[in-house]
Design a protein around this motif. Structure first.
Motif, short mmCIF file in Angstrom:
data_model
loop_
_atom_site.label_atom_id
_atom_site.label_comp_id
_atom_site.label_asym_id
_atom_site.label_seq_id
_atom_site.Cartn_x
_atom_site.Cartn_y
_atom_site.Cartn_z
N LEU A 263 0.87 -1.18 0.00
CA LEU A 263 0.00 0.00 0.00
C LEU A 263 0.90 1.22 0.00
CD1 LEU A 263 -2.96 -0.79 2.43
CD2 LEU A 263 -3.07 -0.38 -0.02
N ARG B 292 -1.77 -6.42 -8.04
CA ARG B 292 -3.17 -6.67 -7.71
C ARG B 292 -3.41 -8.14 -7.41
NH1 ARG B 292 -6.40 -4.61 -12.39
NH2 ARG B 292 -7.93 -5.84 -11.26
N ARG C 5 -1.92 -8.83 -3.97
CA ARG C 5 -2.70 -8.30 -2.85
C ARG C 5 -3.87 -9.20 -2.48
NH1 ARG C 5 -2.77 -2.03 -4.57
NH2 ARG C 5 -0.80 -1.39 -3.61
N PHE D 82 -8.73 -3.69 9.71
CA PHE D 82 -8.40 -2.34 10.15
C PHE D 82 -9.06 -1.99 11.48
CE2 PHE D 82 -8.60 -2.80 5.61
CZ PHE D 82 -7.45 -2.18 5.14
N ASN E 262 -13.49 -0.37 8.10
CA ASN E 262 -13.51 0.02 6.69
C ASN E 262 -14.40 -0.85 5.82
OD1 ASN E 262 -11.69 1.86 7.58
ND2 ASN E 262 -9.92 0.99 6.57
N LEU F 12 -17.86 -1.39 3.56
CA LEU F 12 -18.64 -0.50 2.70
C LEU F 12 -20.05 -0.38 3.27
CD1 LEU F 12 -16.30 -1.67 0.75
CD2 LEU F 12 -17.71 -0.63 -1.03
N PHE G 143 -17.21 -8.96 -1.88
CA PHE G 143 -16.58 -7.87 -2.66
C PHE G 143 -15.19 -8.22 -3.21
CE2 PHE G 143 -14.97 -3.26 -2.59
CZ PHE G 143 -15.47 -3.00 -3.85
N LEU H 73 -14.12 -8.46 -7.16
CA LEU H 73 -13.04 -7.65 -7.73
C LEU H 73 -12.04 -8.54 -8.46
CD1 LEU H 73 -12.26 -5.13 -4.83
CD2 LEU H 73 -13.47 -4.66 -6.96
N ILE I 79 -11.99 3.26 3.46
CA ILE I 79 -12.72 2.37 2.55
C ILE I 79 -11.98 2.25 1.23
CG2 ILE I 79 -14.83 2.20 1.17
CD1 ILE I 79 -16.34 3.21 3.63
N GLU J 251 -8.80 2.69 0.87
CA GLU J 251 -7.60 1.93 1.17
C GLU J 251 -7.88 0.43 1.26
OE1 GLU J 251 -4.77 3.63 3.72
OE2 GLU J 251 -4.68 1.83 4.95
N ALA J 252 -8.97 0.09 1.95
CA ALA J 252 -9.32 -1.33 2.07
C ALA J 252 -9.58 -1.93 0.69
CB ALA J 252 -10.55 -1.49 2.96
N THR J 253 -10.24 -1.16 -0.17
CA THR J 253 -10.55 -1.66 -1.50
C THR J 253 -9.26 -1.87 -2.32
OG1 THR J 253 -12.60 -0.40 -1.36
CG2 THR J 253 -12.02 -1.30 -3.51
N ARG J 254 -8.34 -0.91 -2.16
CA ARG J 254 -7.05 -1.06 -2.85
C ARG J 254 -6.32 -2.29 -2.32
NH1 ARG J 254 -2.55 2.22 -3.68
NH2 ARG J 254 -2.69 3.16 -1.62
N ALA J 255 -6.40 -2.49 -1.00
CA ALA J 255 -5.70 -3.63 -0.39
C ALA J 255 -6.26 -4.96 -0.87
CB ALA J 255 -5.77 -3.54 1.13
N MET J 256 -7.52 -4.94 -1.38
CA MET J 256 -8.10 -6.18 -1.91
C MET J 256 -7.62 -6.45 -3.33
SD MET J 256 -12.03 -5.71 -0.88
CE MET J 256 -12.38 -4.80 0.59
N GLY J 257 -6.83 -5.55 -3.87
CA GLY J 257 -6.34 -5.75 -5.23
C GLY J 257 -7.21 -5.12 -6.29
N ALA J 258 -7.97 -4.08 -5.93
CA ALA J 258 -8.83 -3.42 -6.90
C ALA J 258 -8.02 -2.48 -7.80
CB ALA J 258 -9.91 -2.62 -6.18
N SER J 259 -8.42 -2.40 -9.09
CA SER J 259 -7.82 -1.42 -9.98
C SER J 259 -8.46 -0.06 -9.68
CB SER J 259 -8.07 -1.81 -11.43
OG SER J 259 -9.46 -1.80 -11.67
N GLN K 209 -11.99 -0.10 -10.64
CA GLN K 209 -12.82 -0.84 -9.67
C GLN K 209 -13.05 -0.04 -8.40
OE1 GLN K 209 -10.54 -4.53 -9.55
NE2 GLN K 209 -12.23 -5.61 -10.52
N GLY L 126 -16.72 0.37 -7.96
CA GLY L 126 -17.10 -0.60 -6.95
C GLY L 126 -17.26 0.00 -5.57
N ALA L 127 -16.49 1.04 -5.28
CA ALA L 127 -16.52 1.58 -3.91
C ALA L 127 -16.93 3.05 -3.85
CB ALA L 127 -15.15 1.39 -3.25
#
Ligand code: ATP
Ligand code: MG
Lengths: 335, 222
Positions: free
Chosen positions: A54, A78, A81, A88, A92, A94, A105, A109, B124, B126-134, B137, B141-142
């Motif tokens: 990150l 990606r 990850r 967290f 965090n 949604l 989710f 993705l 949120i 950051e969490a989405t990025r941590a899941m591997g989202a482009s 996305q 998505g978020a």
């Protein structure tokens, strides 16, 4: 295995590079629960965020299971990850998605799972974290502990091999903290998941971690098995954390010492010796008299331990020390 | 007394004018959202500390939005005449009012979009990025789903602003209730027409606000 090889990170603030993490070398074995403690601003989050990139390191390398992920491009990053879950402090989740959709989710993705696979996995995870009957609720309708359970389920969705926890229990009350920690420990054991856990409570480390690193001002100042760091902290910061968790007041302790007579020893028992009726026999054999200044019996993960602070008067002190040593008791002479 | 007051009122004309206002607001709202939404998302993403931080792009976009927003709408109506003529051949009537309305509505909505996206918790993203989202996305998505209640509130405010802008466009020959109010109520001193048109506008705005609030509530799960 997670290998951090001389990784460092500095942020540019007002045109100046400010180090948040000084060059650090750290290895975390597969299946281990690794704790990171430190005061606010010590660089704990920075360190953990370097693991799943990150944050990009300013120097050094991050190697996961033998593969250098430092130079990964967008696509590789990606995919990588997905193999690293993260939870967290403030969950965090949604707000716009139900519990089930939050858990689904990351799988959506990823774009590699069928609808049926996702549904099946979500059901399985809901059951795993005990939230099956909350599936259609929204996060705002859940308690903190339930939210963190959703966070954990979501983090596990793509079957990661590493779970990063940034202060995952800091917003929870003691009882909820307990149950979330128990869940993490179960997951660690059942899935052989590597867990890296940031906390500022030594108590959390004591309950679930195998090894721990203590951070201070962007540096790892002490690291090792929890039993070592917890029972024999070397660095001031580590001592602060241990004392705080044991609710020991250093000033009061010194006052007690000043009033006690004779020599002062701290005995540390580990494992089965914790339950041995040792003191009486040692006192008889060596003729020393003792009084107990403080004492506790507790557990580090599954290992029971006891710690006693004694003042000793009269008798043959050396014989007492030798007898304690024979019984595998760790002795520190404090005075 | 009341009857004599209302005898001069041409009801079919008022009906037509209401319809025209509805069309003007509806069509210009559609295009304002169509242009303002991507502009707002871009404003947000290129902003400081955001996913696609891009100071130059942000400065340019922000400048254009500010310029359009700082021109009083009545002036924008006049300034836009040549552009409108170029786009649709006339600057009069319902159609002629649409381009200036969009020029006023889109940048207004873009700012509201930017603001509502900023209100999405960074954690949120950051969490989405941590899941591997482009990045795509993360946006679809978020960010957009999380900002939805704010976006709907923004659309409501924009729609209401467009109602008053549409009424103003009557001054330079746009159609609708504003046109009626100016031609009859103001220029021919028909107070009754003035009162009716204003009342209709008030009702229209009330209905929009109520609908907007309902939708926000429906989509908000906080
Ligand atoms: N994006 C950033 N820009 C500038 N400085 C930063 C940034 N993120 C962190 N820092 C700085 O880096 C240092 C380490 O921060 P970090 O968040 O890793 O601390 P932490 O140990 O996680 O603290 P806490 O317990 O408060 O979460 C701090 O001094 C912080 O101010
Ligand atoms: Mg932190």
């Amino acid at each position: 295995m997670i290998e951090l090889i001389d990784v460092e990170k500095s942020y540019v603030v007002d045109g100046r590079a400010v180090p948040a993490l000084k060059p650090t070398r750290l290895e975390i074995a597969n299946g281990e629960v690794f704790g990171i403690v430190g005061h606010s601003g010590a660089g704990k989050s920075t360190l953990v965020r370097l693991i799943n990139r990150l944050e990009a390191p300013s120097g050094g390398r991050v190697v996961i299971d033998g593969e250098d992920v430092t130079g990964y491009g967008d696509e590789d990053l990606r995919a990588f990850r997905r193999k690293v879950g993260m939870i967290f402090q403030h969950f965090n989740l949604l707000f716009s998605k139900t519990v089930a959709d939050n858990i689904a989710f990351p799988m959506k993705l990823a774009g590699i799972y069928s609808r049926a696979e996702i549904r099946e996995r979500v059901d399985e995870l809901l059951q795993r974290v005990g939230l099956t009957d909350q599936a259609r609720k929204y996060p705002a309708q859940l308690s903190g502990g339930q939210k963190q359970r959703v966070g954990i389920a979501r983090a596990l969705a793509c079957r990661p091999s590493i779970l990063l926890c940034d202060e995952a229990t800091s917003a929870l009350d003691p009882q909820t903290t307990q149950s979330v920690l128990r869940l993490l420990a179960d997951i660690n054991r059942e899935l052989n998941l590597t867990i890296v856990l940031i906390t500022h409570e030594m108590d959390v480390v004591r309950r679930v971690c195998d090894r721990v690193a203590v951070m201070d001002a962007g540096e790892v100042v002490e690291s090792g098995p929890v039993t070592d760091v917890f029972l024999h902290p070397q660095h001031t910061t580590s001592r602060e954390f241990v004392f705080e968790s044991e609710q020991v007041d250093e000033d009061e302790m010194q006052e007690d010492f000043a009033r006690a007579r004779g020599r002062i020893l701290r005995l540390t028992f580990q494992g089965e010796s914790t339950y041995e009726p040792l003191l009486g026999s040692v006192a008889r054999e060596s003729g020393v008299d003792f009084s107990i200044l403080s004492g506790r019996i507790d557990r580090i993960k599954e290992t029971p331990y006891g710690q006693l602070t004694l003042s000793l008067v009269g008798g043959d002190l050396n014989a007492a020390l030798a007898a304690l040593d024979r019984a595998d008791v760790h002795v520190e002479v404090l005075r | 007394m009341i009857e004599s007051l209302l005898t001069g009122v041409d009801w079919p004309q008022i009906g037509m004018a209401s319809w025209d206002t509805l069309i003007m607001v509806g069509v210009s709202l559609f295009f304002s959202v169509l242009l303002g939404l991507p502009a707002g998302v871009l404003l947000f993403l290129t902003g400081k500390g955001q996913l696609l931080e891009q100071p130059v792009a942000y400065a340019i976009l922000s400048f254009v939005v500010n310029v359009l927003r700082s021109i009083p709408f009545i002036i924008l109506l006049i300034v836009m005449i040549p552009v409108t003529v170029m786009l649709i051949g006339t600057s009069l009537g319902v159609a002629g009012a649409i381009p200036p309305l969009v020029a006023g509505g889109a940048p207004f909505f873009a700012r509201l979009v930017e603001t509502s996206m900023r209100e999405v918790d960074r954690g949120i993203i950051e969490a989405t990025r941590a899941m591997g989202a482009s990045v795509r996305q993360v946006i679809f998505g978020a960010l957009l789903p999380e900002a939805l209640p704010g976006l709907i509130a923004g659309i409501t405010v924009t729609a209401i602003t467009l109602v008053s802008y549409a009424a103003m466009s009557g001054v330079v020959g746009g159609g609708g209730l504003g046109d009626l109010a100016i031609r009859y109520g103001y220029q021919r001193f028909q107070t009754d027409v003035m009162i009716i048109t204003v009342s209709l506008l008030v009702v229209f705005v009330q209905l929009l606000q109520m609908l907007g609030d309902r939708l926000v509530l429906y989509f908000s799960h906080r």
